[in-house]
Design a protein around this motif. Sequence first.
Motif, PDB file in Angstrom:
ATOM      1  N   PHE A  61       0.828  -1.208   0.000  1.00  0.00           N
ATOM      2  CA  PHE A  61       0.000   0.000   0.000  1.00  0.00           C
ATOM      3  C   PHE A  61       0.863   1.258   0.000  1.00  0.00           C
ATOM      4  O   PHE A  61       0.576   2.214  -0.729  1.00  0.00           O
ATOM      5  CB  PHE A  61      -0.948   0.003   1.199  1.00  0.00           C
ATOM      6  CG  PHE A  61      -1.866   1.184   1.244  1.00  0.00           C
ATOM      7  CD1 PHE A  61      -2.881   1.325   0.305  1.00  0.00           C
ATOM      8  CD2 PHE A  61      -1.715   2.157   2.212  1.00  0.00           C
ATOM      9  CE1 PHE A  61      -3.739   2.416   0.337  1.00  0.00           C
ATOM     10  CE2 PHE A  61      -2.560   3.252   2.253  1.00  0.00           C
ATOM     11  CZ  PHE A  61      -3.573   3.384   1.319  1.00  0.00           C
ATOM     12  N   ASP A  62       1.920   1.251   0.777  1.00  0.00           N
ATOM     13  CA  ASP A  62       2.813   2.414   0.818  1.00  0.00           C
ATOM     14  C   ASP A  62       3.464   2.648  -0.542  1.00  0.00           C
ATOM     15  O   ASP A  62       3.662   3.797  -0.957  1.00  0.00           O
ATOM     16  CB  ASP A  62       3.862   2.262   1.912  1.00  0.00           C
ATOM     17  CG  ASP A  62       4.675   0.988   1.796  1.00  0.00           C
ATOM     18  OD1 ASP A  62       4.203   0.006   1.186  1.00  0.00           O
ATOM     19  OD2 ASP A  62       5.803   0.977   2.324  1.00  0.00           O
ATOM     20  N   GLU A  63       3.754   1.582  -1.274  1.00  0.00           N
ATOM     21  CA  GLU A  63       4.345   1.729  -2.607  1.00  0.00           C
ATOM     22  C   GLU A  63       3.339   2.325  -3.587  1.00  0.00           C
ATOM     23  O   GLU A  63       3.709   3.120  -4.458  1.00  0.00           O
ATOM     24  CB  GLU A  63       4.849   0.373  -3.106  1.00  0.00           C
ATOM     25  CG  GLU A  63       6.021  -0.154  -2.287  1.00  0.00           C
ATOM     26  CD  GLU A  63       6.410  -1.568  -2.675  1.00  0.00           C
ATOM     27  OE1 GLU A  63       6.146  -1.971  -3.830  1.00  0.00           O
ATOM     28  OE2 GLU A  63       6.970  -2.265  -1.805  1.00  0.00           O
ATOM     29  N   VAL A  64       2.081   1.936  -3.455  1.00  0.00           N
ATOM     30  CA  VAL A  64       1.041   2.500  -4.317  1.00  0.00           C
ATOM     31  C   VAL A  64       0.916   3.996  -4.047  1.00  0.00           C
ATOM     32  O   VAL A  64       0.870   4.806  -4.983  1.00  0.00           O
ATOM     33  CB  VAL A  64      -0.310   1.784  -4.097  1.00  0.00           C
ATOM     34  CG1 VAL A  64      -1.449   2.504  -4.813  1.00  0.00           C
ATOM     35  CG2 VAL A  64      -0.228   0.329  -4.542  1.00  0.00           C
ATOM     36  N   LEU A  65       0.869   4.395  -2.774  1.00  0.00           N
ATOM     37  CA  LEU A  65       0.793   5.814  -2.439  1.00  0.00           C
ATOM     38  C   LEU A  65       1.998   6.577  -2.981  1.00  0.00           C
ATOM     39  O   LEU A  65       1.856   7.674  -3.521  1.00  0.00           O
ATOM     40  CB  LEU A  65       0.713   6.009  -0.925  1.00  0.00           C
ATOM     41  CG  LEU A  65      -0.635   5.770  -0.263  1.00  0.00           C
ATOM     42  CD1 LEU A  65      -0.526   6.006   1.242  1.00  0.00           C
ATOM     43  CD2 LEU A  65      -1.714   6.651  -0.860  1.00  0.00           C
ATOM     44  N   ALA A  66       3.167   5.999  -2.850  1.00  0.00           N
ATOM     45  CA  ALA A  66       4.380   6.663  -3.341  1.00  0.00           C
ATOM     46  C   ALA A  66       4.335   6.815  -4.857  1.00  0.00           C
ATOM     47  O   ALA A  66       4.678   7.877  -5.392  1.00  0.00           O
ATOM     48  CB  ALA A  66       5.615   5.865  -2.916  1.00  0.00           C
ATOM     49  N   LEU A  67       3.921   5.779  -5.554  1.00  0.00           N
ATOM     50  CA  LEU A  67       3.831   5.833  -7.012  1.00  0.00           C
ATOM     51  C   LEU A  67       2.836   6.905  -7.459  1.00  0.00           C
ATOM     52  O   LEU A  67       3.137   7.708  -8.343  1.00  0.00           O
ATOM     53  CB  LEU A  67       3.412   4.458  -7.553  1.00  0.00           C
ATOM     54  CG  LEU A  67       3.301   4.318  -9.061  1.00  0.00           C
ATOM     55  CD1 LEU A  67       4.670   4.510  -9.716  1.00  0.00           C
ATOM     56  CD2 LEU A  67       2.738   2.952  -9.425  1.00  0.00           C
TER      57      LEU A  67
END
Length: 142
Positions: A61-67
């Motif tokens: 989820f954190d990677e999706v937000l960062a992307l």
Amino acid sequence: MNKWKSTVRPDYAFDELVLLMSTPGLKILKDYGVEDHEVVYKRWVKYVNEYEGGATIYENFDEVLALLHHTYKQGIVSAKMRDQYHIDFVSKDLHNHIDAEVLSDDTTKHKPDPDPLLLCMEKLGVTPDRCIYIGDSIFDYE
């Protein structure tokens, strides 16, 4: 000593309570006539925080937000009070991907009223025609 006024029922159905999910906790206690609502709210927050220990974020989820943050401005509009937002979101470093936040302490009106969303758009410097809003409750839909 019973802290509930006679107008508050102890037997609410799940369907009745689920409608309160996006309402600030302190407001629920006031609206439902709970005496000493500030004292009760502190206890409520304590129990919520104890339960929080078992909650986990969806994988990546954190990677999706960062992307998404690389391409879009992102904001959060939540019924959470600032202290709870810090526990639920900031403590997991998810706030690093957020450009604006509007929490229950920031406005006098709450969803489904548009004021919190309009304030978030103002903070982001965007207009309604340039926004996508994603929610998780009926109040977000309304």
